[in-house]
Design an enzyme around this catalytic site. Structure first.
Site, PDB file in Angstrom:
ATOM      1  N   GLU A 347      18.738 -36.121  83.240  1.00  0.00           N
ATOM      2  CA  GLU A 347      18.377 -35.851  81.842  1.00  0.00           C
ATOM      3  C   GLU A 347      19.538 -35.150  81.164  1.00  0.00           C
ATOM      4  O   GLU A 347      20.348 -35.782  80.521  1.00  0.00           O
ATOM      5  CB  GLU A 347      17.092 -35.018  81.790  1.00  0.00           C
ATOM      6  CG  GLU A 347      16.504 -34.920  80.394  1.00  0.00           C
ATOM      7  CD  GLU A 347      15.083 -34.391  80.410  1.00  0.00           C
ATOM      8  OE1 GLU A 347      14.557 -34.138  79.326  1.00  0.00           O
ATOM      9  OE2 GLU A 347      14.503 -34.224  81.492  1.00  0.00           O
ATOM     10  N   GLU A 626      11.823 -24.127  84.113  1.00  0.00           N
ATOM     11  CA  GLU A 626      11.202 -24.942  83.065  1.00  0.00           C
ATOM     12  C   GLU A 626       9.704 -24.679  82.966  1.00  0.00           C
ATOM     13  O   GLU A 626       9.148 -24.583  81.868  1.00  0.00           O
ATOM     14  CB  GLU A 626      11.439 -26.419  83.356  1.00  0.00           C
ATOM     15  CG  GLU A 626      10.807 -27.370  82.340  1.00  0.00           C
ATOM     16  CD  GLU A 626      11.121 -28.815  82.634  1.00  0.00           C
ATOM     17  OE1 GLU A 626      11.034 -29.631  81.708  1.00  0.00           O
ATOM     18  OE2 GLU A 626      11.479 -29.133  83.790  1.00  0.00           O
TER      19      GLU A 626
END
Length: 735
Positions: A347, A626
């Protein structure tokens, strides 16, 4: 630039090495100056006579290549000799490598290239130039595979002394050709390049239960490993990277399909390896092909944009100190040329929402002016090309990905698109230079005016897709947008803030009619928010922590005391554990503090059970996660698809720590006037904070003596401030 963008005439099966020879003109005296201006399609490494032309790596980084391709200018005077060889190695990088989470690659082009101007000035004023053109040659290099996600493969058997020897052009080098390239996209860097920042050695090397050699570097970091070794020709050293261990082995599942593996093939002599055409997010490495004693000497090279550290913080609670350190390291790891969400999996994108909420923390910790101004230039370019729409990520590679049914069609989205307004405003507040507001003004107003067209007839923003209070800890693991907070409440609150900030920006820039327009818009949005979402008794629709947090933090309601009481009740009901998602978490401590619930704010900050800021610290985290539970209490990795261990967004709490515990906040943009207002609590007995500003360094320290704070303050000359302590009269301070 005078040079042409050149590419190998045919694919070479490896990262191309471009090459030209330079013989200095005679009869003009010594060389007094020489500069190399260079950019590339792909990431490059330029050398003169085998020596690097600069400290940068991974240049020219990742910008919105369709609109902006950056170049660097190096002083190479000391590198030139009477006869020199200029070489440029070009890897895939962001230009031709894998990007995004759908497995695609080469979104910008399937060709690699370089463009360069070498300008040499002699004592008599004569100038000699060497520019990229069809006279250059290109050959195969020792980098036989390179990708940012998957890693790099280097075959030392392919290295040749002829690469850097004048008059010894390798016979296997082939012609190049010029590419059709729009030179108007070339632009100098606004921010700093990426450089090597630190070197870390293993704190432990051991054999795993499966017999693999593992190294722990003690810190989750971003970069690569380098080492020197000898061994039989053709033997291979393989290194795989990961952030965590799981069941005693390398925990690679969170990487998704990113291989994060470097391979090094030995020449038979002494070989030095450093893979500079990739980067990894890792704390642990699995090393195959090196003896244990050599693994103990291996070095981890930390790389990120060359940002000067400006802000510090420390207090009497070691867990809070570790939390703060985790924020710093997550900033380093994700400020690699652009502000990314994560540095390890497939990502690594410039998600706009993450930096929208984290910018105040970043601007205190580092001098981020140029870095974020550079990224904002890309944001404005992408936005202009999309008729005012600020994309989810900048640079916007998602527009090249195939449509995914469960992924929303692009549209303006609260918090994410609001980065167009919030980040420039943060830079103005932090550094006091209104140039950033002037540069980004059209972008700010385009966003606010576009969203105005998306409001419902009732005047609220509830008509399009929203990420909302993303990653609410109570949301289903497979549906992180399904939060407790009503998405219309979240979006309308964010929009009110953007309209208000844009009105203030217009006024600062002397755009009086615009200022009136946006003030009126903000007033209408505030009225609609209260009419649609706030009941007569002060209850806000969905009655959860995030909606009260945003209403208070952004100034949307009149009865702040009642909203503050309800917020404190909800926090207590949650057991002082986190109940907010992406939107509410950065602001909840401020909302509690401003309504007189400092004790509740401290209890929330200092909670150690999951979900909380300190739970990851108790689990050994060295960066911000996260998810609150990226690692479960039993040491296993969260089974969700989205599980990064280096994601700075939830570290936005550092801003509150700097202002409320440390006690440093600007009363005027750029800290020309400072509020010194530490608010001890939570059992803390001392704290100290420091900040380098354009006026000089501000330092604040406090300690409790018989339960009362004793404060030491240092202000630069010419800076004034206000010392505010609980139960005391404010005191005017001078430098």
């Amino acid at each position: 630039m005078q040079g042409r963008m050149i590419t190998p005439a045919s694919e070479l099966g490896s990262a191309p090495l471009f090459r030209t020879e330079i013989t200095l003109d005679t009869g003009h005296g010594p060389v007094t100056a020489a500069t190399l201006t260079i950019s590339s399609l792909g990431v490059h490494e330029a050398r003169i006579n085998g020596r690097p032309v600069g400290d940068d790596v991974l240049s020219p980084g990742w910008s919105s290549y369709e609109h902006r391709l950056r170049y660097l200018t190096h002083d190479v005077t000391a590198l030139l000799t009477e006869r020199s060889v200029l070489t440029v190695l070009v890897g895939n990088g962001w230009h031709r490598g894998k990007l995004g989470f759908m497995g695609g690659r080469a979104f910008y082009s399937d060709r690699l290239g370089v463009i360069a101007d070498l300008t040499i000035t002699f004592a008599d004023g004569h100038r000699q130039t060497a520019v990229t053109d069809e006279s250059w040659r290109a050959g195969g290099s020792d980098v036989i595979a390179d990708d940012l996600y998957d890693g790099q493969t280097v075959d030392a058997r392919r290295r040749s002394a002829k690469w850097y020897a004048h008059g010894g052009e390798p016979e296997w080098f082939l012609p190049v050709r010029a590419l059709d390239f729009d030179a108007s996209t070339l632009t100098p860097y606004i921010g700093p390049p990426v450089t090597r920042q630190d070197v870390v050695t293993p704190v432990k090397v051991w054999r795993s239960p499966e017999g693999r050699t593992l190294a722990d570097f003690g810190q989750n970091l971003v970069g690569w490993l380098r080492f020197t070794t000898t061994g039989p020709a053709g033997a291979e050293v393989r290194i795989r990277h990961a952030e965590v261990l799981e069941h005693g082995e390398l925990g690679v599942r969170p990487l998704r399909d990113a291989q994060a593996t470097d391979r090094f093939i030995l020449s038979g002599g002494e070989d030095h390896f450093e893979p500079t055409m990739t980067f990894h997010g890792f704390r642990y490495a699995e090393v195959t092909g090196l003896p244990l004693e050599e693994v103990e000497r291996i070095e981890a090279v930390v790389v990120h944009s060359d940002l000067r550290r400006t802000g510090t913080f420390e207090c009497s609670d070691e867990l809070l100190n570790q939390l703060h350190s985790n924020v710093v390291w997550s900033t380093k790891g994700n400020f690699l040329d652009l502000p990314t969400d994560c540095p390890q999996r497939n990502e690594r994108l410039g998600w706009t929402g993450d930096i929208a909420v984290f910018a105040p923390s970043a601007a205190y910790l580092f001098d981020a002016r140029g870095f974020l101004a550079d990224w904002l230039a890309d944001l404005a370019a992408e936005q202009h090309a999309a008729a005012g729409l600020v994309p989810f990520v900048v640079p916007d590679v998602l527009k090249y990905l195939p449509e995914v049914p469960e992924f929303p069609a692009p549209d303006s989205t609260a918090f994410w698109s609001d980065a167009a307004v919030w980040v420039p405003w943060t830079l103005w507040q932090a550094y006091g230079d209104r140039t950033i507001l002037a540069d980004q003004y059209d972008s700010m107003t385009a966003h606010v005016r576009r969203v105005e067209t998306l409001l419902s007839p009732a005047g609220v923003w509830d008509t399009s897709f929203q990420f909302g209070d993303w990653l609410d800890p109570d949301a289903p693991p497979d549906n992180p947008a399904k939060a407790k907070a009503d998405p219309g409440v979240v979006a309308t609150a964010a929009y009110y803030r953007s309209a208000t900030v844009t009105a203030e920006t217009a006024a600062l820039l002397g755009r009086d009619s615009d200022a009136a327009e946006f003030r009126d818009l903000a007033a209408r949005v505030r009225a609609a928010f209260n009419e649609q979402y706030v009941s007569a008794d002060g209850t806000i629709v969905s009655d959860c922590t995030t909606v009260y947090t945003l209403a208070l933090a952004f100034g949307l309601i009149d009865d702040e005391a009642a909203a503050g009481r309800r917020l404190a009740e909800l926090v207590a009901d949650s057991g002082y554990r986190i109940s907010t998602g992406f939107a509410g978490t950065p602001y909840i401590l401020d909302a509690l503090t401003r309504t007189g619930h400092l004790d509740v704010a401290y209890r929330l900050l200092l909670e150690r059970g999951c979900p909380s800021w300190l739970y990851p610290v108790t689990m050994g985290a060295t960066t911000i996660w996260e998810r609150w539970d990226s690692m479960l209490p039993d040491g296993s990795v969260n089974p969700g698809e989205m599980t990064s261990f280096n994601h700075y967004a939830l570290g936005a709490v550092a801003d509150w720590m700097h202002r409320v515990i440390g006690g440093i906040a600007p009363l005027e943009p750029g800290y020309s006037r400072v509020l010194i207002a530490p608010r001890p609590g939570g059992g803390l007995t001392w704290a100290r904070a420091g900040l380098d500003t354009r006026h000089g360094r501000i330092e604040v320290s406090w300690r409790l003596v018989d339960g009362e704070p004793v404060v030491d303050v240092t202000l630069p000359a010419g800076v004034t401030g206000v010392l505010s302590l609980p139960g005391k009269e404010d005191v005017e301070l001078t430098g």
